[in-house]
Design a protein around this motif. Structure first.
Motif, PDB file in Angstrom:
ATOM      1  N   ALA A  58       5.215 -52.100  25.555  1.00 32.13           N
ATOM      2  CA  ALA A  58       4.453 -50.854  25.679  1.00 32.13           C
ATOM      3  C   ALA A  58       3.244 -50.861  24.751  1.00 32.13           C
ATOM      4  CB  ALA A  58       5.360 -49.669  25.352  1.00 32.13           C
ATOM      5  N   CYS A  59       3.431 -51.429  23.561  1.00 32.49           N
ATOM      6  CA  CYS A  59       2.346 -51.440  22.583  1.00 32.49           C
ATOM      7  C   CYS A  59       1.159 -52.231  23.110  1.00 32.49           C
ATOM      8  CB  CYS A  59       2.855 -52.056  21.279  1.00 32.49           C
ATOM      9  SG  CYS A  59       1.581 -52.223  20.030  1.00 32.49           S
ATOM     10  N   HIS A  63      -2.765 -50.910  24.138  1.00 29.36           N
ATOM     11  CA  HIS A  63      -3.908 -51.384  23.359  1.00 29.36           C
ATOM     12  C   HIS A  63      -4.713 -52.461  24.087  1.00 29.36           C
ATOM     13  CE1 HIS A  63      -1.360 -49.500  20.277  1.00 29.36           C
ATOM     14  NE2 HIS A  63      -2.510 -49.169  19.739  1.00 29.36           N
ATOM     15  N   ASP A  64      -4.618 -52.455  25.400  1.00 31.83           N
ATOM     16  CA  ASP A  64      -5.400 -53.387  26.220  1.00 31.83           C
ATOM     17  C   ASP A  64      -5.182 -54.841  25.828  1.00 31.83           C
ATOM     18  OD1 ASP A  64      -6.454 -51.225  27.564  1.00 31.83           O
ATOM     19  OD2 ASP A  64      -8.030 -50.962  26.060  1.00 31.83           O
ATOM     20  N   ILE A  65      -3.967 -55.163  25.447  1.00 32.88           N
ATOM     21  CA  ILE A  65      -3.631 -56.564  25.187  1.00 32.88           C
ATOM     22  C   ILE A  65      -2.764 -57.008  26.361  1.00 32.88           C
ATOM     23  CG2 ILE A  65      -2.430 -58.138  23.623  1.00 32.88           C
ATOM     24  CD1 ILE A  65      -2.865 -55.973  21.426  1.00 32.88           C
ATOM     25  N   ASP A  88      -2.461 -60.128  18.635  1.00 33.93           N
ATOM     26  CA  ASP A  88      -2.050 -59.869  20.011  1.00 33.93           C
ATOM     27  C   ASP A  88      -0.664 -59.247  20.086  1.00 33.93           C
ATOM     28  OD1 ASP A  88      -0.707 -61.995  19.112  1.00 33.93           O
ATOM     29  OD2 ASP A  88      -1.074 -63.295  20.841  1.00 33.93           O
ATOM     30  N   ALA A  89      -0.125 -58.837  18.953  1.00 30.49           N
ATOM     31  CA  ALA A  89       1.176 -58.163  18.940  1.00 30.49           C
ATOM     32  C   ALA A  89       1.185 -57.235  17.738  1.00 30.49           C
ATOM     33  CB  ALA A  89       2.310 -59.175  18.858  1.00 30.49           C
ATOM     34  N   LEU A  90       0.820 -55.996  17.979  1.00 33.03           N
ATOM     35  CA  LEU A  90       0.670 -55.084  16.847  1.00 33.03           C
ATOM     36  C   LEU A  90       2.016 -54.625  16.310  1.00 33.03           C
ATOM     37  CD1 LEU A  90      -2.329 -52.987  18.181  1.00 33.03           C
ATOM     38  CD2 LEU A  90      -2.305 -55.217  17.085  1.00 33.03           C
ATOM     39  N   THR A  91       3.029 -54.791  17.133  1.00 32.26           N
ATOM     40  CA  THR A  91       4.371 -54.551  16.627  1.00 32.26           C
ATOM     41  C   THR A  91       5.267 -55.670  17.127  1.00 32.26           C
ATOM     42  OG1 THR A  91       6.198 -52.983  16.474  1.00 32.26           O
ATOM     43  CG2 THR A  91       5.059 -53.088  18.577  1.00 32.26           C
TER      44      THR A  91
END
Lengths: 301, 376, 414
Positions: A58-59, A63-65, A88-91
């Protein structure tokens, strides 16, 4: 900004302005750092998390990743190595062995903690970072010069940098889904979490909830809300069955992360009193020496 | 036990039910509850009910217990009908399985106040943005209920195990949910335990206990975890228990007495119990009975062997001799039982010459056989 | 002022075997620099999310700023404290500082992800940020240094602008601009000299505050609340050894007599300054009880001991010997030890002491990073050589007034 600091600034500002003849608000120009009583937060219950990694999915989506298909996230092999938030992985979710019950490993979601006294906000050379009224610590990419001091400063080692980009590399981190939360929405990860291991709400209510949970289930939780006081408090807080050190959440004191450096900084620099005094002192020495020697001070020679 | 406890706490937490703002059930002041079980303050009002988090009704006043075979067989969960095919919850099957654990119905129906059984949605509201943070949302409640147990033994949390995307093929096993919800007991015929004793082998005839001795699963299985049966990877730790406890609840034996040990422990596998060794050969009628039909209570030795000890109503005229496969002719019909069965030895065939000295008697039997009689 | 000495352009061939080696280093550094600008920092440097700062900051910037401290210390000594005998070494020290800071800025450009926004701090302020303070001070100080250097430029070119052809028409205008600047700066120079010292004190100390915000990520041996003071003291201590070292190298390189009459006097200050620095360093250790970390042998404890023993204690003792003060060789060694000590201190504080929370392997600078750093240093040395050959920086003995007149009238750009 908390009350005591505001008072300090007010008093110091008056004195400082009087001596230095500079308007305080101009000198103290810095990034926004609001600590609203109603600021939001998230309580992460690691005893409920099942490590499904839907939050990662979902993250990225929020965030358009590129985030692929949801079922790609059923891959458990990623847990073999500890992962950290990246550009490329904020969480990310990490899994830790549970010595008390091997069938039930402990999963810990990692992202920006959104500190109440953020080191990155204090550190950022251009004041691109700011603590928002709703608790989010966000940054203005257009201001960023890519110095990466925020990464040095962060007590949780969260901000990531696009090292592979030659032009317009960005600092990347969890932004508390500010685009959604600023209008009353909820963060994408909280929304998707099937177990509702993430609870989004006002921070003070979350602290109360966490206390009640611990009280009601003393066997299930250790008596510690991670983030309640660490580095002066964070918007994201954790509950766990085991010591947080074992879950790769660093041990921190209650002192705000930017504390010492900021006060030294202010002592040396703010309102220009020490520099101007030093200037005056050196000027005095120079002038006295000149009078005594009758020397000319002119060209470089 | 510890495991079960943690499961128990897990279940009770993930539910973390309190009443929503309106009273969940009417006239609840009359319910068999103490006010302070739900209300934290002395004078709760409608606007400020000061409800405690996690009220625990299991202690008393729980009125939802029903026999596991008397519940809804299937529950359809279709909250996300726009995205997924409905999930079918085999309710009865789970009720039956839950009966084998400590939680029972309350494993899932946690904190249900006295009165009707409440649907999850009565307390757990949909949507992640919640008014009352102490009550988990509907999604979390559902997933918490299912996954808290399922992940323990299946060791995965893949969505596909329960959710079929709209229009996709149904899950393995088809759609005949009614049939799937039948509790098929996977009875093991025999379990051989190896112990550390001098006589290490203990043979347990599981089928005998369930089929012959007439025990229900719950009679022995009271403390089970799901993983004990379902964990194919066998990662789930067994519930630790005192090994003699389960047997001793029926079998009288003194673990300090060496002679008693030999009743179960042996150097080799013991043969199954044979009633003949007790001196009472089971007839084809008695063979069908469960132990407790004759051995009422816990008395297993030296029962009165006379028929009327059990068959209290067997007298002349009330006993139809034809059920033995032998119909009397009119000459013998009115005889007393003991006239033929001398000394009340009913298990032995009477001999004609004990009464008759006429030479014709072997031709003229006292009646006709309708079926070959077999002992045992 | 020694009437027999005068700062003049040095007339020697530019290329020697050493400068050729330096040129190769520059070309190598430029190559990797180009890769960095075309493919991004990640293509060259071993930096990652755990180690955001490497030697480009630790050496190029932190150590670079410290080692350029000769400028403000010498200026303070000669002008503010009116020790006139040191005027001869002010110009080389000034040039070192100017080049040093210029290359600090260049080093920063390599390291900044968005180097083209380097001007942002000028109008995007964050008064809480140590880095902002350092950045602004360094920018201001670079400007001050250029202003301070201006008289050397005007001295060199006033009356000697002699463009040919089309550009000849600008000769007069440029000349009057130079004369005007000369007059202005002459009046205001005292202001800039004091300002330079104040700015230096500020940012030299703030560099010490820089890593403080990293908190527990910095090893306690270096994470001191008085780090800014120690940074300032170490910068002041390293200023004179830096000047001595440069002077000795230039005189050797240009085949001139070492300026021992000045350097010996200068070296007398170093011992006491180092002593104060050492006192604070050890006092800080005693108060914070960080000596417990020396009980076990770790990279940090070994590096700390090396920094203190070889970088402070040994040169401190050496500088107190009169024999050392009089011998160019020993003075050179002792100065280099001080420089090594301060450089190591910055390296330790920024690189060795920094332990990120989740690093899977320790940071080791890549070949590309080292190449860029060496290239930058080599280019700095080459530029120094070039500038002292063009501008009157190094004081040389006058061979009579005729020689002086000759230079004054010649007016030809080499």
């Amino acid at each position: 900004m908390n009350q005591s600091r505001r008072n300090f600034i007010k008093t110091a500002g008056v004195i400082g302005a009087g001596i230095a003849g500079v308007k305080p608000d101009k000198v103290s120009a810095g990034p926004k750092n609001i600590l609203s009583d109603d600021r939001m937060g998230v309580l992460v219950d690691t005893t409920v998390c099942i490590g499904c990694r839907r939050c990662e999915f979902a993250c990225r989506g929020a965030h358009d990743i590129p985030n692929g298909e949801m079922k790609d996230y059923d891959d458990r092999s990623v847990f073999e190595n500890m992962r950290r938030p990246d550009v490329d992985a904020l969480t990310v979710v990490n899994q830790f062995e549970n010595p008390e019950n091997t069938a039930r490993p402990i999963d810990v979601k990692v992202q920006c903690m959104h500190c109440d006294q953020p080191a990155c906000v204090s550190a950022c050379i251009v004041g691109a970072f700011s603590k928002q009224e709703n608790g989010a610590v966000i940054w203005d990419t257009d201001k960023c010069i890519g110095c990466r001091y925020c990464m040095v400063a962060c007590p949780f080692q969260v901000p990531a940098f696009e090292y592979e980009k030659a032009i317009q590399p960005r600092i990347m981190k969890c932004d508390f889904c500010f685009d959604r939360t600023k209008d009353g929405g909820i963060p994408a990860c909280v929304e998707i979490c099937p177990m509702e291991a993430l609870t989004y709400g006002k921070r003070f209510e979350l602290v109360k909830l966490a206390r009640k949970k611990i009280e009601a289930n003393p066997d299930r939780y250790i008596n510690h809300i991670y983030g309640e006081h660490e580095v002066g408090g964070t918007s994201w807080m954790y509950l766990a069955a085991r010591d947080f050190k074992e879950l790769a959440l660093p041990e921190h004191s209650d002192a705000p992360a930017p504390g010492a450096s900021e006060s030294i900084q202010h002592a040396i620099f703010k309102y220009f009193i020490p520099p101007i005094s030093l200037f005056a002192l050196l000027g005095g020495i120079m002038w006295m020496g000149k009078n005594k020697n009758g020397n000319e001070l002119e060209s470089g020679e | 036990m510890k495991k079960m406890l943690s499961l128990f706490f897990t279940v009770c937490l993930t539910g973390n039910v309190v009443f929503s703002q309106t009273p969940v059930f009417k006239n609840h002041a009359k319910a068999p509850l103490e006010c302070n079980q739900c209300h934290a303050c002395e004078n709760p009002t409608y606007k400020n009910p000061c409800l405690t988090i996690f009220p625990d009704f299991r202690r008393e006043g729980l009125s939802i217990m029903r026999p596991a075979d008397d519940v809804e067989a299937l529950v359809t969960i279709d909250t996300l009908a726009n995205l997924y095919e409905p999930s079918i919850f085999k309710h009865k099957l789970h009720a039956e399985m839950s009966a084998l654990s400590t939680g029972g119905c309350a494993s899932c129906h946690h904190n249900n106040p006295p009165g009707d059984i409440l649907a999850c949605i009565e307390c757990h509201k949909p949507g992640a943005l919640r008014d009352d943070l102490t009550v988990i949302g509907l999604k979390g409640a559902y997933h918490g209920q299912c996954l808290n147990c399922h992940r323990d033994w299946s060791h995965d949390t893949d969505c596909i195990k329960c959710h079929v995307e709209k229009g996709d093929e149904p899950l393995a096993g088809g759609t005949n949910f009614t049939e799937m919800s039948q509790f098929t007991e996977p009875i093991l015929p025999k379990v051989v335990y190896e112990t550390d004793e001098d006589n290490p082998i203990v043979t347990f005839y599981h089928d005998a206990h369930s089929d012959i001795y007439g025990l229900q699963c719950v009679d022995c299985h009271k403390n089970e975890t799901c993983g004990r049966c379902h964990d194919t990877m066998e990662k789930t730790a067994d519930v630790e228990m005192e090994p003699h406890e389960n047997c001793q609840s029926c079998h009288d034996c003194d673990t300090d007495n060496d002679k008693d040990c030999l009743k179960c422990h042996d150097t080799k596998e013991k043969p199954p119990f044979d009633h003949q060794t007790t001196g009472w050969v089971l007839s084809r009628y008695h063979n069908k009975l469960t132990c407790l039909d004759c051995h009422s209570g816990t008395r297993f030795s030296r029962l009165d062997k006379t028929c009327t000890a059990c068959h209290k109503n067997w007298e002349n005229g009330t006993f139809k001799h034809s059920v033995t496969g032998f119909i009397f002719d009119e000459n013998h019909e009115d005889n007393d039982c003991v006239d033929c069965h001398l000394k009340r030895r009913y298990d032995q065939k009477p001999v004609c010459s004990e009464c008759h000295d006429e030479i014709t008697y072997p031709e003229k039997l006292p009646g006709k056989f309708i079926q070959k009689r077999t002992l045992q | 002022m020694h009437s027999s000495m005068k700062a003049m352009p040095v007339k020697r061939p530019f290329f020697t075997p050493l400068t050729i080696v330096l040129t190769i280093l520059v070309v190598n550094g430029l190559f990797f620099g180009a890769v960095r600008f075309i493919q991004g920092i990640g293509a060259v440097a071993n930096l990652n999310n755990q180690y955001p700062w490497g030697i480009w900051i630790g050496i190029d910037v932190a150590a670079g700023v410290a080692l350029a401290a000769g400028g403000f210390t010498t200026a303070a000594l000669a002008y503010i404290f009116h020790k006139d005998e040191f005027h001869d070494i002010v110009r080389p020290a000034l040039l070192t500082a100017m080049l040093g800071y210029t290359f600090v800025a260049i080093g920063v450009v390599f390291d900044l992800g968005r180097y083209y926004y380097i001007y942002h701090p000028l109008y995007m302020w964050n008064g809480n940020s140590v880095l902002f303070e350092v950045g602004i001070c360094v920018m201001a100080y670079v400007s001050v240094l250029y202003i301070e250097f201006m008289p050397i430029v005007t001295e060199r070119f006033i009356g000697r602008i002699n463009f040919k052809g089309f550009l000849a028409r600008f000769n007069k205008i440029l000349d009057s601009v130079l004369r005007f600047l000369d007059r202005i700066i002459e009046k205001a120079l005292f202001f800039f000299i004091i300002l330079g010292v104040v700015l230096s004190c500020l940012h030299q100390s703030s560099l010490g505050t820089l890593m403080m915000i990293a908190g527990t990520k910095i090893h306690p041996l270096w994470q001191s609340p008085i780090a800014p003071l120690m940074y300032l003291l170490s910068a002041i201590s390293v200023g004179f050894p830096m000047v001595i070292m440069e002077s000795l190298i230039s005189s050797r390189s240009f085949g001139m007599k070492p300026e021992m009459h000045v350097l010996s006097k200068l070296s007398r200050f170093v011992g006491p300054l180092l002593g104060i620095y050492l006192g604070f360093k050890l006092g800080d250790m005693a108060i914070r009880e960080t000596f417990v970390y020396l009980n076990e042998i770790t990279l940090e404890s070994v590096m700390w001991v090396v920094e203190i023993v070889i970088g402070i204690i040994v040169p401190l003792r050496m500088f107190l010997y009169e024999k050392v003060q009089r011998s160019p060789f020993w003075l050179f060694i002792a100065s280099n030890l001080v420089i090594f000590g301060v450089l190591l201190n910055r390296f330790n504080n920024f690189i060795i002491a920094y332990t990120p929370l989740y690093a899977d392997k320790p940071y080791w600078p890549s070949f590309g990073e080292i190449s860029v750093t060496l290239g930058v240093i080599a280019l700095e040395i080459l530029l120094y050589r070039l500038i002292v050959m063009i501008f009157p920086v190094i004081s040389q003995p006058l061979k009579g007034t005729a020689a002086s007149m000759k230079i004054r009238l010649k007016g030809v750009i080499r």
